[in-house]
Design a protein around this motif. Structure first.
Motif, mmCIF file in Angstrom:
data_model
loop_
_atom_site.group_PDB
_atom_site.id
_atom_site.type_symbol
_atom_site.label_atom_id
_atom_site.label_comp_id
_atom_site.label_asym_id
_atom_site.label_seq_id
_atom_site.Cartn_x
_atom_site.Cartn_y
_atom_site.Cartn_z
ATOM 1 N N GLY A 1 0.828 -1.212 0.000
ATOM 2 C CA GLY A 1 0.000 0.000 0.000
ATOM 3 C C GLY A 1 0.859 1.258 0.000
ATOM 4 O O GLY A 1 0.426 2.335 0.397
ATOM 5 N N ILE A 2 2.097 1.108 -0.438
ATOM 6 C CA ILE A 2 3.036 2.249 -0.416
ATOM 7 C C ILE A 2 3.599 2.486 -1.822
ATOM 8 O O ILE A 2 4.716 2.969 -1.979
ATOM 9 C CB ILE A 2 4.201 1.964 0.567
ATOM 10 C CG1 ILE A 2 4.774 0.564 0.285
ATOM 11 C CG2 ILE A 2 3.774 2.097 2.008
ATOM 12 C CD1 ILE A 2 6.092 0.285 0.957
ATOM 13 N N GLY A 3 2.814 2.096 -2.819
ATOM 14 C CA GLY A 3 3.279 2.199 -4.215
ATOM 15 C C GLY A 3 3.463 0.794 -4.762
ATOM 16 O O GLY A 3 3.969 -0.091 -4.076
ATOM 17 N N ARG A 4 3.024 0.623 -5.985
ATOM 18 C CA ARG A 4 2.987 -0.703 -6.612
ATOM 19 C C ARG A 4 4.348 -1.393 -6.623
ATOM 20 O O ARG A 4 4.488 -2.561 -6.266
ATOM 21 C CB ARG A 4 2.455 -0.529 -8.046
ATOM 22 C CG ARG A 4 1.933 -1.766 -8.732
ATOM 23 C CD ARG A 4 0.713 -2.346 -8.053
ATOM 24 N NE ARG A 4 -0.223 -1.396 -7.510
ATOM 25 C CZ ARG A 4 -1.190 -0.779 -8.186
ATOM 26 N NH1 ARG A 4 -1.362 -1.016 -9.460
ATOM 27 N NH2 ARG A 4 -2.020 0.045 -7.589
ATOM 28 N N GLU A 5 5.379 -0.604 -7.010
ATOM 29 C CA GLU A 5 6.700 -1.218 -7.172
ATOM 30 C C GLU A 5 7.256 -1.723 -5.842
ATOM 31 O O GLU A 5 7.752 -2.840 -5.750
ATOM 32 C CB GLU A 5 7.653 -0.185 -7.779
ATOM 33 C CG GLU A 5 8.726 -0.832 -8.617
ATOM 34 C CD GLU A 5 9.749 0.198 -9.040
ATOM 35 O OE1 GLU A 5 9.342 1.190 -9.689
ATOM 36 O OE2 GLU A 5 10.940 0.003 -8.714
ATOM 37 N N ALA A 6 7.116 -0.911 -4.802
ATOM 38 C CA ALA A 6 7.631 -1.296 -3.474
ATOM 39 C C ALA A 6 6.871 -2.518 -2.955
ATOM 40 O O ALA A 6 7.460 -3.442 -2.373
ATOM 41 C CB ALA A 6 7.496 -0.133 -2.506
#
Ligand code: KIV
Length: 303
Positions: A92-97
């Motif tokens: 939930g902190i950006g797709r890539e992460a």
């Protein structure tokens, strides 16, 4: 040797009304014992923060903690399907992460799937993980990573608005491709309704008898903690905490009273062998063992 479950077989178990047994485990021996006992799925839950690492909540648990513990569980339970929790703020902190963190848990930890807390708000992440080939278990109801947001560990599904949200969350996770959902601390009628509504297995903890499977925490079913706090939704099957404390107390007493070690615990040697153990031959040794009648005629005990 039995074969590891798959997500397809878990779906079939739901259709066949064959209940799925899930237990947490956090290390090699607990995983090995759980596998030997026939558990279907092991969850390396971030509850490890509470029951193993001594934190008050699951929030301090890191991805390295999960990877470390999952790796030892994977070594202990090689034929069991292992799900590992994604800790607080690793999704939930950006797709890539999110993808990178899930990949780390699978590649370095050896889990077969990851579990994420949340519903509608993380559905897009779930969908991305599933598209990347990572099986996802959802977790709704009481979500311990949001304990401060929820205002405590409270039963969910008592108010109309809560029920509506639970249903939306469950449907969103199923649509996003989650293979299963944990429902924690949800009233039995609502948990049963959600289980019947969805085609994926619903695994309950404190969610009653209508779910497709049950999950409990290893340390809870064994009372492996001190102090042990009873929980309404837990059934305890042993009191390992008391057994361990009593056993250690007996060991302490034995050491202090000289009752351990006994004859059966010590290693014996012929006197002639002793000097070499001290780095020399019997001739060069200055231990002068052969002059000691007692020692020369008997085996001597080595410390
Ligand atoms: O972390 C955990 O052990 C869990 C279970 C309580 C479902 O999420």
């Amino acid at each position: 040797m039995r074969k590891r479950l798959t997500i397809t077989k878990m779906k079939k178990m739901k259709q066949d009304r064959n209940a799925i047994s899930v237990l947490t485990a956090y290390d090699y021996p607990s995983a090995k014992l759980a596998e030997e006992a026939g558990i279907d799925v092991i969850l390396v839950g971030d509850s490890l923060g509470n029951v193993v690492l001594g934190y008050e909540t699951t929030i301090p648990v890191t991805i390295d903690d999960i990877v470390y513990h999952t790796r030892s569980v994977a070594r202990g339970a090689q034929q069991t399907f292992i799900v590992a929790d994604m800790p607080f703020m690793t999704y939930g902190i950006g797709r890539e992460a999110t993808l990178r963190n899930a990949a780390k848990i699978m590649q370095e930890g050896g889990a077969q799937a990851v579990k994420l807390e949340g519903g509608v708000e993380i559905a897009a992440d779930v969908s991305a993980l599933v598209k990347a080939g990572i099986p996802v278990m959802g977790h709704i109801g009481l979500t311990p990573q949001s304990v401060h947001q929820l205002g405590g560990y409270k039963v969910q599904g008592k108010l109309d608005a809560e029920v509506e949200q639970l249903v939306k969350d469950a449907k969103a996770l199923e649509e996003a491709g989650a293979f299963s959902i944990v429902l924690e601390l949800v009233t039995e009628p609502i948990a049963t309704m959600i289980s019947e509504m969805l085609s994926i297995p619903i695994i309950g903890i404190g969610a009653g008898r209508g779910c497709d499977g049950q999950v409990l925490v290893y340390h809870d079913i064994l009372q492996y903690s001190s102090p042990y706090f009873e929980k309404k939704f837990v059934k305890t099957y042993a009191d390992i905490g008391t057994t361990i404390r009593n056993a250690i107390q007996s060991y302490v007493d034995d050491v202090k009273t000289g009752q351990f070690p006994e004859e059966e615990h010590v290693f014996n040697a012929q006197p002639a062998h002793i000097p070499s153990l001290y780095g020399g031959s019997s001739e060069s040794s200055n231990l002068n063992i052969t002059e000691n009648k007692d020692l020369a005629n008997k085996e001597v005990k080595l410390k």
